[in-house]
Each structure stands twice: as structure tokens, then as C-alpha cells.
Design a protein around this motif. Structure first.
Motif, PDB file in Angstrom:
ATOM      1  N   SER A  33       0.836  -1.195   0.000  1.00 22.88           N
ATOM      2  CA  SER A  33       0.000   0.000   0.000  1.00 22.88           C
ATOM      3  C   SER A  33       0.876   1.252   0.000  1.00 22.88           C
ATOM      4  CB  SER A  33      -0.912   0.012   1.228  1.00 22.88           C
ATOM      5  OG  SER A  33      -1.745  -1.119   1.253  1.00 22.88           O
ATOM      6  N   GLU A  62      -2.044  -4.692   0.221  1.00 19.29           N
ATOM      7  CA  GLU A  62      -3.309  -4.825  -0.481  1.00 19.29           C
ATOM      8  C   GLU A  62      -3.301  -6.078  -1.357  1.00 19.29           C
ATOM      9  OE1 GLU A  62      -3.973  -1.328  -2.779  1.00 19.29           O
ATOM     10  OE2 GLU A  62      -3.961   0.032  -1.060  1.00 19.29           O
ATOM     11  N   ASN A 108       2.393   4.776   0.872  1.00 20.97           N
ATOM     12  CA  ASN A 108       2.482   5.633   2.059  1.00 20.97           C
ATOM     13  C   ASN A 108       1.980   4.962   3.338  1.00 20.97           C
ATOM     14  OD1 ASN A 108       3.366   7.836   0.382  1.00 20.97           O
ATOM     15  ND2 ASN A 108       1.220   8.147  -0.208  1.00 20.97           N
ATOM     16  N   SER A 109       2.232   3.653   3.464  1.00 19.16           N
ATOM     17  CA  SER A 109       1.841   2.953   4.686  1.00 19.16           C
ATOM     18  C   SER A 109       2.676   1.687   4.815  1.00 19.16           C
ATOM     19  CB  SER A 109       0.352   2.588   4.651  1.00 19.16           C
ATOM     20  OG  SER A 109       0.126   1.460   3.844  1.00 19.16           O
ATOM     21  N   PHE A 110       2.505   0.985   5.947  1.00 19.64           N
ATOM     22  CA  PHE A 110       3.209  -0.276   6.168  1.00 19.64           C
ATOM     23  C   PHE A 110       2.278  -1.470   5.962  1.00 19.64           C
ATOM     24  CE2 PHE A 110       5.702   2.578   9.118  1.00 19.64           C
ATOM     25  CZ  PHE A 110       6.829   2.613   8.321  1.00 19.64           C
ATOM     26  N   SER A 111       1.151  -1.263   5.317  1.00 17.62           N
ATOM     27  CA  SER A 111       0.182  -2.333   5.108  1.00 17.62           C
ATOM     28  C   SER A 111       0.262  -2.876   3.682  1.00 17.62           C
ATOM     29  CB  SER A 111      -1.237  -1.823   5.396  1.00 17.62           C
ATOM     30  OG  SER A 111      -1.569  -0.737   4.555  1.00 17.62           O
TER      31      SER A 111
END
Length: 255
Positions: A244, A251, A246-249
Motif C-alpha cells: 500500500s 493490499e 504511504n503505509s506499512f500495510s
């Protein structure tokens, strides 16, 4: 859905080509602190937890192992089973970066999405065919939870209720295998337990989707694509695991 993260190697590809899943011995698990049942230590702990008269009766109970014909104490029977049982470890999440790192070769591997209802049906209706004891979501706790089962059983013995010993052994084994330290809660694990290690067959419809790791090589993607081009796999949905922005997650996207 239940998921199995894998790296691209011969054994893992055979899950698809041979339609087989391997149940591993407890000693092969990556947490050496779990699935331990040391009969002598457990016996001493139970001695401290219940009255002397209850323990005296309980400690003398014997169990005949149907596989070997040997007669042992209940504690020894449970310890033997926990050392010889087979475990299939799955997870209920497909987008955890740690799982992709630890079990899918640093995002270079793939993830198989299985139908949870398929396995639950096997557990419920075909358990004898595969020597399956049960399946359950792992419970994450500070310590093992089998002491209450043992102490309750001891009380029933003293009250002459004569509860079945086979059920006690199975209940304890399942309890041992479905409990892990809270530190592993991110894995959201689901386990299926059988009496022995080894492979079992499953039907193609058990697989619902395949997720390709973000860093998987072109050659591995091509190999997997060829395997899935058979008619029996035509129902499988192909997806990719992406990072994802701008995040550490992560998709999971359809291809």
C-alpha cells in the motif's frame, strides 16, 4: 478462507501438482515453547493442584494405546500422542507483511487460499479416513490451558462418574495444540490435527485462490501460471499481494 504461505520450491509446488498437504511433527514448529507436555512435570503440577486422595486415584489410571497395545499411565499416553501427532498450520489472514516475510520467502513466494468450509467438512465427516482429531482457531494465552481439563477429570474419577479416558486424551491433545503464546497472535492461526504426521490428499475445489508475492520472479510466476491452466484449476482466482502506498500495510488485488 484459510491460507497457506509458501516459497517457490519443489515440495511446495507439489501441494498443487499432487493435491497434497503435509502434517508436520510438533518438533518442526518454529516456536520450541509450544506443544510441550512433559508427563513427569505435569504430574507434579497436578499433584499440587488437587487433593491427595484425588491424585492418588488419578495417578494410577492406565491407558491402552490401540496403536501399540502398550499399557501406560494417562500422562504418558498424552505425552506420546503429542510427540507423534501431525499438525497442519494455516492462517486466517492473507495480507500480513510478517507472514509474507517469514513463510513466503520475503514476499518472493505465493499464498494458497483454501475453502474453510471444505476442511471443516473433512474434520466433521471424514476424520476417520485421515485419522483427524479436530481443527480449531489457535487460542493465544499466557500459558497452557490443559490443567483445568485434567483437574476436572480427576474430580469426576473420585465421584465414580468414570468418564471415558479416550476422550480425556483427545481433549488434552487438542488443548495442547490449539494454544500458543500471546506473542504469536499476529499469525491468526488455524490448525488441523491428526494422530500421525504425513501427507493427505485434497480435492481441487478446496483451493479458491492463489496470491502471488510482490517480489516473485517472472519465471516463478510463469511456472505457476502453467500449473493452473488445467481444467480442474479453472475456478481458481489469481491475485497479487501489493504494498500500500504511504503505509506499512498490504493490499490483495485481483489479476
Amino acid at each position: 478462507m484459510l491460507y497457506k504461505y509458501r516459497s517457490f520450491n519443489k515440495n511446495n509446488i507439489q501441494i498443487l501438482t499432487n493435491l497434497e498437504l503435509f502434517f508436520s511433527l510438533p518438533e518442526k514448529l518454529n516456536d520450541p515453547l509450544e506443544c510441550r507436555f512433559e508427563s513427569k512435570l505435569i504430574e507434579e503440577e497436578i499433584r499440587r493442584k488437587i487433593p491427595a486422595n484425588e491424585f492418588s486415584i488419578f495417578s494410577k489410571l492406565k491407558y491402552k494405546d490401540k496403536r501399540t497395545g502398550k499399557v501406560v499411565t494417562l500422562f504418558e499416553a498424552i505425552e506420546n500422542f503429542t510427540k507423534e501427532a501431525g499438525i497442519l498450520s494455516l492462517t486466517m489472514t492473507d495480507n500480513d507483511p510478517l507472514l509474507w516475510s517469514h513463510y513466503a520467502e520475503g514476499h518472493q513466494g505465493f499464498c494458497i487460499g483454501f475453502s474453510r468450509s471444505y476442511f471443516e467438512d473433512v474434520i466433521l465427516n471424514s476424520w476417520q479416513d485421515f485419522s483427524i482429531l479436530g481443527g480449531a482457531e489457535v487460542e493465544y494465552k499466557e500459558g497452557p490451558s490443559y490443567f483445568n481439563i485434567l483437574t476436572d477429570f480427576a474430580k469426576e474419577i473420585v465421584e465414580n462418574k468414570n468418564p471415558p479416558r479416550e476422550k480425556l486424551v483427545d481433549d488434552i491433545i487438542i488443548s495442547v495444540f490449539k494454544t500458543k503464546s500471546c506473542k504469536w497472535c499476529y499469525e491468526k492461526e488455524y490448525r488441523i490435527l491428526r494422530r500421525t504426521k504425513g501427507k493427505i490428499k485434497f480435492q481441487p475445489e478446496a483451493i479458491k485462490e492463489i496470491i502471488i508475492g510482490k517480489k516473485a520472479s517472472s519465471s516463478d510466476k510463469e511456472m505457476l501460471s502453467k500449473i493452473l491452466q488445467t481444467e480442474s484449476f479453472s475456478h481458481i482466482e489469481m491475485k497479487t499481494a501489493d504494498f500500500s502506498p504511504n503505509s506499512f500495510s498490504m493490499e490483495i488485488k485481483k489479476i
